[in-house]
Design an enzyme around this catalytic site. Structure first.
Site, PDB file in Angstrom:
ATOM      1  N   LYS A  82       0.812  -1.225   0.000  1.00 27.99           N
ATOM      2  CA  LYS A  82       0.000   0.000   0.000  1.00 27.99           C
ATOM      3  C   LYS A  82       0.843   1.271   0.000  1.00 27.99           C
ATOM      4  O   LYS A  82       0.423   2.305  -0.496  1.00 27.99           O
ATOM      5  CB  LYS A  82      -0.944  -0.012   1.186  1.00 27.99           C
ATOM      6  N   GLU A 120      -9.432   7.267   3.173  1.00 32.95           N
ATOM      7  CA  GLU A 120     -10.369   6.372   3.844  1.00 32.95           C
ATOM      8  C   GLU A 120      -9.598   5.132   4.268  1.00 32.95           C
ATOM      9  O   GLU A 120      -8.544   4.818   3.701  1.00 32.95           O
ATOM     10  CB  GLU A 120     -11.493   5.965   2.891  1.00 32.95           C
ATOM     11  N   SER A 162       1.792  -9.866  -0.685  1.00 32.01           N
ATOM     12  CA  SER A 162       1.393  -8.456  -0.591  1.00 32.01           C
ATOM     13  C   SER A 162       1.712  -7.785   0.736  1.00 32.01           C
ATOM     14  O   SER A 162       1.910  -6.576   0.788  1.00 32.01           O
ATOM     15  CB  SER A 162      -0.089  -8.302  -0.904  1.00 32.01           C
TER      16      SER A 162
HETATM   17  C1  LIG Z   1      -5.085  -3.992   1.687  1.00 30.70           C
HETATM   18  C2  LIG Z   1      -4.378  -5.243   1.430  1.00 30.70           C
HETATM   19  C3  LIG Z   1      -4.764  -6.112   0.377  1.00 30.70           C
HETATM   20  C4  LIG Z   1      -5.969  -5.875  -0.491  1.00 30.70           C
HETATM   21  O1  LIG Z   1      -5.936  -4.708  -1.244  1.00 30.70           O
HETATM   22  P1  LIG Z   1      -5.698  -4.726  -2.814  1.00 30.70           P
HETATM   23  O2  LIG Z   1      -6.014  -3.351  -3.233  1.00 30.70           O
HETATM   24  O3  LIG Z   1      -6.609  -5.751  -3.416  1.00 30.70           O
HETATM   25  O4  LIG Z   1      -4.284  -5.088  -3.042  1.00 30.70           O
HETATM   26  C5  LIG Z   1      -4.006  -7.239   0.146  1.00 30.70           C
HETATM   27  N1  LIG Z   1      -2.939  -7.549   0.914  1.00 30.70           N
HETATM   28  C6  LIG Z   1      -2.555  -6.753   1.942  1.00 30.70           C
HETATM   29  C7  LIG Z   1      -1.371  -7.158   2.754  1.00 30.70           C
HETATM   30  C8  LIG Z   1      -3.259  -5.582   2.241  1.00 30.70           C
HETATM   31  O5  LIG Z   1      -2.862  -4.801   3.261  1.00 30.70           O
END
Ligand SMILES: *Cc1c(COP(=O)(O)O)cnc(C)c1O
Length: 417
Positions: free
Chosen positions: A107, A129, A394
């Protein structure tokens, strides 16, 4: 129900996408996307769109953005081979480690990019948000870095559920605004932030957290997150000796997935997005938007959403707060309709099991969102032995400890297995 395109249209749209020609000038990805907002919001969006056009690909802006990614975010993030997991699964598994980025997830790539853009546009305040709080924390950190005050809109229910992140945002200098309207969660927080934006479109910059919403956000967020796939592609060539056969990423709004997939669209790589299958197939039991939803407008964009027969948007469920959203970015809706990307769901239980397995074999506590990608990759590996697998890791799972504590670790008898 699944939206389908005529084969010729699908082929042409996919090629346009690979060529970097989408979204079109109306902000559309084929039939999806666009800008469906009330008249009062149009000037704010037009201002933002002009700013994106002027600065995003400007050499000075890119130089500053790249420097922040390198020196403050910690990019490039590592690509890790996962030898013990590979042995278990029978495939060759590689992990793109967004968990190693500053604040613990992908993010931040988007947050710092938009914070820099806010500065260029002369904004005096940033609003954002947040649902689970991860985007709020990334925004608060990015705003502190560039020296802009930040207000984070958060539903009252989420504030209660995510107390540690509320504290993190405060410490990073942000104000947290409690949203008592609507469902008191992410959807209401977005609506409230948009309402605030209208009051001062030139003084306020709205920093949106995923590849969703009205044009230009899905485009802007994709461009900022594509660093993930661009790096991973080169790292696969350098470290693995070639591109993967398949790439997996979890999909909430779709920002980490589009960041990984977009630079790989033109390659001969199977791409699979993984949504939250929750506890079952019924409406309200999951957040498997693309797997089970229908076309409609949500928060300014024509995309696939979870709604009932009357068009009423449905509440969702997922063990991971970051996937718990009833819409998805419009570019994913197109990629599904063209057949280029496949979207599947992994359940709460499958994802928990995958998280545990990754911890044991590779010493990586991944985020609950991310564990959905592992669950699907694990299944795929059983049917495709010997193939090379890339997984978008992610984020890290430290933030999920309050949830994980409720699921005791299985007693293991053979640590070497
Ligand atoms: C917020 C988040 C997501 C989901 O958000 P996307 O916009 O679909 O990437 C996925 N993995 C993590 C670790 C997150 O913090």
């Amino acid at each position: 129900m699944k939206s389908r395109l005529a084969p010729d249209d699908a082929k042409a749209l996919l090629q346009a996408s690979i060529n970097g020609e989408l979204p079109d000038e109306r902000g559309r990805f084929g039939p999806f996307g666009g800008r469906y907002v009330p008249e009062t919001l149009v000037p704010a969006f037009e201002r933002l769109e002009a700013g994106v056009r002027e600065y995003l690909h400007d050499a000075d802006f890119q130089k500053e953005y790249r420097r922040e990614l390198r020196e403050w975010v910690g990019r490039p993030t590592a690509l890790s081979h996962a030898p013990r997991l590979s042995k278990r699964w029978g495939t060759e598994v590689w992990l793109k480690r967004e968990d190693l980025a500053h604040t613990g997830a992908h993010k931040i790539n988007n947050a710092i990019g938009q914070a820099l853009l806010a500065k260029r546009l002369g904004a005096k305040r940033v609003i954002a948000e947040t649902g689970a709080g991860q985007h709020g924390v990334a925004s608060a950190a990015a705003c502190a870095r560039v020296g802009l005050p930040c207000s984070v809109y958060m539903g009252a229910v989420d504030i209660e559920r995510q107390a540690p992140n509320v504290d993190r945002m405060h410490r990073l200098g942000a104000e947290v605004v409690t949203v008592e309207t609507g469902d008191k969660t992410l959807r209401a927080a977005i609506d409230e932030a948009l309402r605030k934006w209208v009051t001062d479109p030139s003084g306020i910059y709205y920093l949106l957290g995923s590849a969703v919403g009205a044009h230009p956000y899905p485009y802007l967020v994709r461009e900022l997150q594509s660093v993930i796939g661009t790096e991973a592609r080169q790292q696969m060539i350098d470290q693995a000796g070639g591109l993967p056969d398949v790439a997996f990423a979890c999909v909430g709004g779709g920002s980490n997935a589009i960041g990984l997939f977009y630079p790989l669209l033109g390659d001969d790589i199977e791409l699979i997005g993984v949504e939250a299958g929750g506890t079952g197939d019924g409406l309200g039991q999951n957040a498997a938007t693309l797997a089970t939803g229908t076309p409609g407008v949500l928060q300014g964009s024509y995309t696939i959403i979870l709604q009932d027969d009357d068009g009423q948007v449905q509440e969702t469920h997922s063990i991971s707060a970051g996937l718990d959203y009833s819409g998805v970015g419009p570019e994913h809706a197109l990629l599904q309709a063209t057949g280029r990307v496949k979207y599947v769901a992994a359940s709460d239980d499958e994802s928990l099991a995958a998280l545990e397995e990754l911890c044991e074999t590779e010493g990586i506590l991944t985020a609950l969102e991310t564990s959905h990608a592992y669950a699907a990759a694990r299944k795929w590996s059983q049917e495709n032995p010997g193939k090379r697998v890339l997984i978008g890791n992610s984020g890290r799972g430290d933030k999920d400890m309050p949830t994980l504590t409720k699921y005791p670790v299985r007693i293991r008898t053979d640590a070497s297995a």
